[in-house]
Design a protein around this motif. Structure first.
Motif: not given
Length: 544
Positions: A42-54, A83-99
């Motif tokens: 929620k905090k990061a949303r004010s920085h990235f807005g609707d933009d995609a990021f890596g 966080l453990f590496e698998f937690e970071q990977q899972n976190f990004f899985d849930l935010l990833e966008q279809k290209q």
């Protein structure tokens, strides 16, 4: 060739749906972590807005952030990197966008001829040549490729499909992985409807069905009719196993404890009959190992592996059964290995990769000694090796090395008695082969052929003194051997300390040693290379 230079990288967005997934889905075992992660987003949303990021952009944002989490003294930066590496990977899985472009998913772009990486070009051309030798001259050679040793088995499918088609192959993805193997073993096609759930549990991979719907549908179809997998394999002249985890490959090719799948048995049968040529890339090379006294190395970093007892698994299921646990094993700094091979295609010794660049000689030596391997083989980065079985009945082989790096080999057979002493390793003969060198094993005897364009180095008994104060740090072990090879020094060595224990490395040349150096000019580069054979190697412990 770096596939990431051509493959579209994953992109992420902070959406309402993504926030709901972070809060509600079981991507971590601790609910409070899900709550804190949603707060950060929620905090990061004010920085990235609707933009995609890596991922790099997100982590850079966190490093520069100084806000603390609610009801905690912990900063967002501290939270993320705890966080453990698998937690970071899972976190990004849930935010990833279809290209996608319109309704069509974007696929990879590959320019094989445009790459300047001559090693990779030569290696893949060699793969094509060997497959062509098996194929009927009236048709294209066919290749099946496996990506199932990765937690995300879909990510690189497009890349390899395009790469192999550019090479001239008729290419087919062989979609076997730990989730798929579990469902095939259950022998209930109806369970294939739940493939996505098994990807979460067996691979720790979320939402692949949403991001790669076409590949998911294709895998489901083959899951319901696995005989098609055998058809793909039977029709292939080559099998390529992409860079991946040896542990996840075990789960992809085993039905149960030490019970190879029918697909793996078919691969072995085709190899024995010279009906298929097998190539492996990156850490999947470790999984090629076979034989009862050879180990499949899973993890281990630094000189401390010499002092610590390794974690030895009887099989891949003892190491882990869930994807998150498999990732934890593979990323551990402790030395761990399976006390057997996985694919069973290389029975001549224990294998490891990127040995010189990351200083993996200690873990390879330790694993080889502990498992009673006769020979140990360490392939460098930017290198490839071709193995030819000279005699099926005796398992005589020839191994040829090519590339900018080389292959380090240790012959442990001569020193089994001395290495039974606790923490003593050696003396044993070591070898380092560079571009166009070869070694053959006939009747148990090693013979080396160093390329004729390299000049002999004379060994001197007086100076120069070659020494390293940290021989086991980073690539120093390799550099020490190269300094000895280039100067012809009779002895090279150094000492490293671990707590109250010191380990001394000694490399001794003798009249039986052979050292040759030269300049390799290829791919627009000039590189000095130096090969050696029969250098007596010993690592001894000393009390500080």
């Amino acid at each position: 060739m770096n596939k990431d230079a051509y493959k579209q990288q994953p992109i992420f967005k902070i959406t309402d749906e993504g926030l709901d997934r972070i809060r509600d889905m079981a991507w971590t075992e601790q609910p409070e972590i899900r709550t804190q992660a949603a707060e950060i987003l929620k905090k990061a949303r004010s920085h990235f807005g609707d933009d995609a990021f890596g991922q790099t952009e997100f982590e850079r944002y966190l490093r520069r952030s100084d806000f603390t989490l609610s009801n905690s003294d912990e900063t967002a930066r501290e939270f993320w990197f705890s966080l453990f590496e698998f937690e970071q990977q899972n976190f990004f899985d849930l935010l990833e966008q279809k290209q996608a472009n319109s309704k069509r998913r974007l696929t990879a772009r590959v320019d094989f001829e445009g790459t300047r990486d001559w090693v990779t070009k030569d290696a893949f051309k060699e793969l094509f040549k060997n497959a062509q030798g098996i194929a009927d001259s009236k048709r294209k050679p066919r290749i099946a490729f496996v990506t199932g040793g990765s937690r995300d088995p879909y990510r690189d499918v497009d890349y390899y499909q395009a790469l192999f088609e550019q090479l001239g192959f008729e290419a087919h993805w062989l979609p076997i992985d730990g989730a798929m193997q579990t469902l095939i073993g259950a022998k209930d096609p109806a369970l294939c409807d739940d493939l996505a759930q098994y990807q979460v549990s067996r691979l720790a991979s979320f939402r692949r069905d949403s991001l790669y719907p076409d590949l998911y549908e294709k895998q489901q179809k083959l899951c319901r009719d696995p005989e098609q997998l055998f058809d793909l394999l039977r029709r292939s002249d080559a099998l390529f196993i992409a860079d991946s985890s040896p542990l996840l490959l075990y789960h992809a090719f085993y039905e149960g404890v030490n019970k190879p799948s029918e697909l793996l048995e078919k691969i072995k049968d085709m190899v024995a009959k010279e009906q298929i040529f097998v190539a492996a890339q990156g850490e999947s090379v470790n999984a090629l190992v076979g034989g009862q006294r050879n180990a499949t190395i899973l993890s281990g970093e630094g000189v401390q592996v010499l002092a610590e007892n390794p974690i030895i698994y009887a099989n891949g299921f003892e190491a882990c059964r869930l994807g998150v646990d498999c990732i934890s094993v593979a990323t551990s700094r402790e030395l761990s290995y399976i006390q057997s091979g996985v694919l069973g295609l290389f029975p001549w010794g224990t294998l490891d990769t990127q040995v010189a660049r990351y200083g993996k000689q200690p873990r390879l030596i330790k694993a080889g000694v502990e498992s009673s391997s006769s020979l140990i083989f360490g392939l460098d980065s930017n290198s490839y090796a071709i193995v030819n079985n000279l005699d099926k009945e005796t398992d005589d082989i020839e191994l040829q090395v090519f590339g900018e790096g080389g292959m380090w080999i240790g012959d442990l057979r001569q020193s089994n008695d001395s290495m039974s002493v606790a923490s003593q390793f050696g003396p044993f003969d070591s070898y380092f082969l560079t571009h166009e060198d070869s070694i053959n094993l006939r009747g148990g005897i090693l013979n080396v052929d160093l390329a004729a364009w390299k000049q002999a180095v004379n060994t001197t008994t007086v100076g120069p003194l070659v020494n390293s104060s940290t021989p086991f740090s980073r690539s120093n072990y390799h550099k020490l051997g190269q300094m000895q090879c280039n100067t012809g020094a009779a002895t090279a060595g150094g000492t490293s300390d671990i707590d109250t224990q010191s380990y001394e490395l000694t490399l001794n040349a003798s009249g039986a040693s052979n050292m040759r150096k030269g300049v390799l000019v290829k791919g627009g580069k000039r590189m000095g290379v130096c090969s050696f054979a029969r250098i007596s190697t010993q690592i001894l412990p000393k009390i500080l």
